[in-house]
Design an enzyme around this catalytic site. Structure first.
Site, PDB file in Angstrom:
ATOM      1  N   ARG A 262       0.907  -1.290   0.125  1.00  0.00           N
ATOM      2  CA  ARG A 262      -0.030  -0.164   0.018  1.00  0.00           C
ATOM      3  C   ARG A 262       0.761   1.141   0.108  1.00  0.00           C
ATOM      4  NH1 ARG A 262      -4.497  -1.771   4.577  1.00  0.00           N
ATOM      5  NH2 ARG A 262      -4.969  -3.822   3.433  1.00  0.00           N
ATOM      6  N   ARG A 277       3.082   0.842  10.098  1.00  0.00           N
ATOM      7  CA  ARG A 277       2.480   1.057   8.795  1.00  0.00           C
ATOM      8  C   ARG A 277       3.656   1.091   7.826  1.00  0.00           C
ATOM      9  NH1 ARG A 277      -2.193   3.372   8.236  1.00  0.00           N
ATOM     10  NH2 ARG A 277      -2.445   3.533  10.268  1.00  0.00           N
ATOM     11  N   GLU A 349      -4.888  -1.667  16.382  1.00  0.00           N
ATOM     12  CA  GLU A 349      -5.630  -2.485  15.391  1.00  0.00           C
ATOM     13  C   GLU A 349      -4.647  -3.737  14.698  1.00  0.00           C
ATOM     14  OE1 GLU A 349      -7.594  -0.796  12.113  1.00  0.00           O
ATOM     15  OE2 GLU A 349      -7.419  -2.609  10.794  1.00  0.00           O
ATOM     16  N   SER A 352      -9.194  -6.745  11.091  1.00  0.00           N
ATOM     17  CA  SER A 352     -10.660  -6.040  11.118  1.00  0.00           C
ATOM     18  C   SER A 352     -11.310  -7.217  10.307  1.00  0.00           C
ATOM     19  CB  SER A 352     -10.297  -4.975  10.177  1.00  0.00           C
ATOM     20  OG  SER A 352     -11.545  -4.296  10.022  1.00  0.00           O
ATOM     21  N   ARG A 391       2.528  -6.300  12.663  1.00  0.00           N
ATOM     22  CA  ARG A 391       2.036  -5.814  13.677  1.00  0.00           C
ATOM     23  C   ARG A 391       1.924  -6.817  15.036  1.00  0.00           C
ATOM     24  NH1 ARG A 391      -2.682  -1.499  12.347  1.00  0.00           N
ATOM     25  NH2 ARG A 391      -1.448  -0.309  10.965  1.00  0.00           N
TER      26      ARG A 391
END
Length: 425
Positions: A262, A277, A349, A352, A391
């Site tokens: 991304r 990130r 997070e 999800s 993460r």
RNA sequence: GGAGAGGUGGCCGAGUCGGCUGAAGGCGAUCGCCUGCUAAGCGAUUAAGGGGGUUUUAAGCCUCCUUCGAGGGUUCGAAUCCCUCCCUCUCCGCCA
């Protein structure tokens, strides 16, 4: 995409539901275009029926040697009218598509109202954040000191937000991928997939990654109609695009490890340090194709499957249900699982999990034929991370750090790692 | 990358001097008949999407339009002719 019949028959209900997401849906414009569309269809089909009929008459006339010149001339001018009407119709359908494809899913009734994450509601929490008898370090410092995370060299080889893992760091990453997949396939009943890492624009469009908003996030190849995978949800969900499954094939539970890419276009300044990130990150995905009757229960099960990893890793976490304004575009209900991260002094997070109902399936045209017979119906889809590997990596080394900077390896990972403790060489 | 062949319904497979072929035939599936049960046999049904009509809604029924890899073109009319693209197969080249 929402059901057009629903937009047509219950516009107020849809308007109200989308209002909960803070969106003012242009349903009046939709209704107007929809009416004009149907008027045009009636007009053009009437002419096409006539043309088909007369064309048959021409064939018969020619066969018996009669002169059909008059009819042919009439059909020629009719054909031009049809062409013009078809163009007008196409024009309206493009406008309709623009509206429909930008409408997000409507939240389920039990989803809390709210505009941003402050309105999310915690549904459960597991484990207690550890009390350190010393000042705990952030994973980027721990990783650098141990020589297992090298962000400078990652940036040298690619650019910032790319990371080089080394030694036990690389091994931990691989261990996590293996552990996740083994658990989901071995105990949770998922079938493992390894899909292509490049996906075409049709696949991206199908899962909604090419909307105006999302497009800037994607890495696109220059010379081909291909994108780097942004999440395994894209290649995995697209495997059944334009197919009609049979009900006895359902439920289909799939898991896939895939690197994800991304651009993080809108994230400048956020989570700039460490592994949280990245432009490239590993993720194990869970995807379900299920019947409408079961999708709510399947989401609970999927979320539990993802949580199970954190339990076995003994990482404290909490699960929140996202409010209407914080949910993703295609979701009707989403649980976020958040892991405790000492460096953030907060939960972050890590997964999800969403129920899309038939929203994705409609767009992707994935249906199933009911066992009892009858017309094909759209499947429902669920999807969630199980889990984000980077993460999890960060959470492990932060939560399992020792005062001397070494990392105790969680019990369940030891035979993957071959060591009980990670130390600087 | 070069040369050749091909892409038709759930599957197999017909269909080129363009016209009742949305598509023969077979398989599979469903329903019915037959049978003590099963098998075999016989009969019927069996693509999807979108409009319109009927219906309180839905289902159902009637009717029309679209779809034979995708998109464009020629024609009164295209699965059938032309162009572009995609995919599959065979041979060659290249490569892990």
């Amino acid at each position: 995409m929402l059901d057009i019949k629903r937009l047509r028959n219950e516009p107020e209900e849809v308007k109200q539901a989308l209002g909960r997401r803070g969106i003012e849906a242009p349903l009046d414009e939709f209704a107007e275009l929809d009416t004009r569309r149907r008027e045009l269809i009636v007009a053009v089909e009437e002419k096409k029926a006539l043309r088909n009929q007369v064309s048959d008459e021409i064939a018969v006339a020619k066969k018996s040697g009669e002169d059909a010149a008059e009819k042919i001339a009439a059909m020629k001018s009719l054909g031009e009218k049809i062409k013009a009407l078809d163009l007008a119709l196409k024009d309206i359908e493009i406008k309709l598509d623009e509206i429909i494809l930008e409408l997000p899913n409507t939240p389920l009734p039990e989803v809390p109202d709210g505009v941003d994450e402050s309105a999310n509601i915690m549904v459960r929490t597991w484990g207690e954040p550890r009390e350190f008898g010393f000042e705990p370090k952030a994973h980027w410092d721990l990783g650098a000191d141990l020589g297992i995370i090298d962000q400078d060299r990652g940036a040298k080889v690619a650019e910032s937000r790319f990371t080089l893992l080394r030694g036990m760091g690389a091994r931990l990453e691989r261990a996590l991928i293996n552990y996740f997949l083994n658990l989901h396939t071995g105990e949770h009943g998922y079938t493992e997939l390894f899909p292509p890492i490049l996906v075409n624009s049709e696949s991206m469009r199908g899962t909604g990654q090419l909307s105006k908003f999302a497009q800037a996030e994607m890495y696109k190849l220059r010379d081909d109609d291909l994108y780097l995978n942004p999440t395994a949800e894209v290649p995995v969900t697209n495997i059944y695009r334009d197919e009609i499954l049979s009900e006895n094939e359902l439920p289909i539970h799939l898991t896939a490890y895939l690197p994800s890419f991304r651009r993080e276009a809108g994230a400048a300044g956020r989570d700039t340090r460490g592994l949280i990130r990245q432009h490239q990150f590993n993720k194990v995905e869970l995807v379900k194709f299920i019947t409408p009757e079961t999708s709510a229960d399947e989401l609970e099960a999927l979320t539990a499957n993802a949580e199970e990893i954190l339990k076995r890793l003994e990482l404290p976490y909490r699960t929140v249900v996202l409010c209407s304004g914080d949910m993703g575009f295609a979701s009707a209900k989403t649980y976020d699982i958040e892991v405790w991260l000492p460096s953030y002094n907060d939960y972050k997070e890590i997964s999800s999990c969403s129920n899309y109902l038939d929203f994705q399936a409609r767009r992707l045209n994935i249906r199933y034929r009911p066992a009892a017979g009858g017309k094909p119906r759209f499947v429902h889809t669920n999807n969630g991370s199980g889990l984000a590997v980077g993460r999890t990596f960060a959470a492990i080394i932060e939560n399992y750090q020792n005062e001397d900077g070494s990392i105790t390896v969680p019990e369940v990972l030891r035979h993957y790692m071959g060591v009980d403790i990670i130390t600087a060489d």
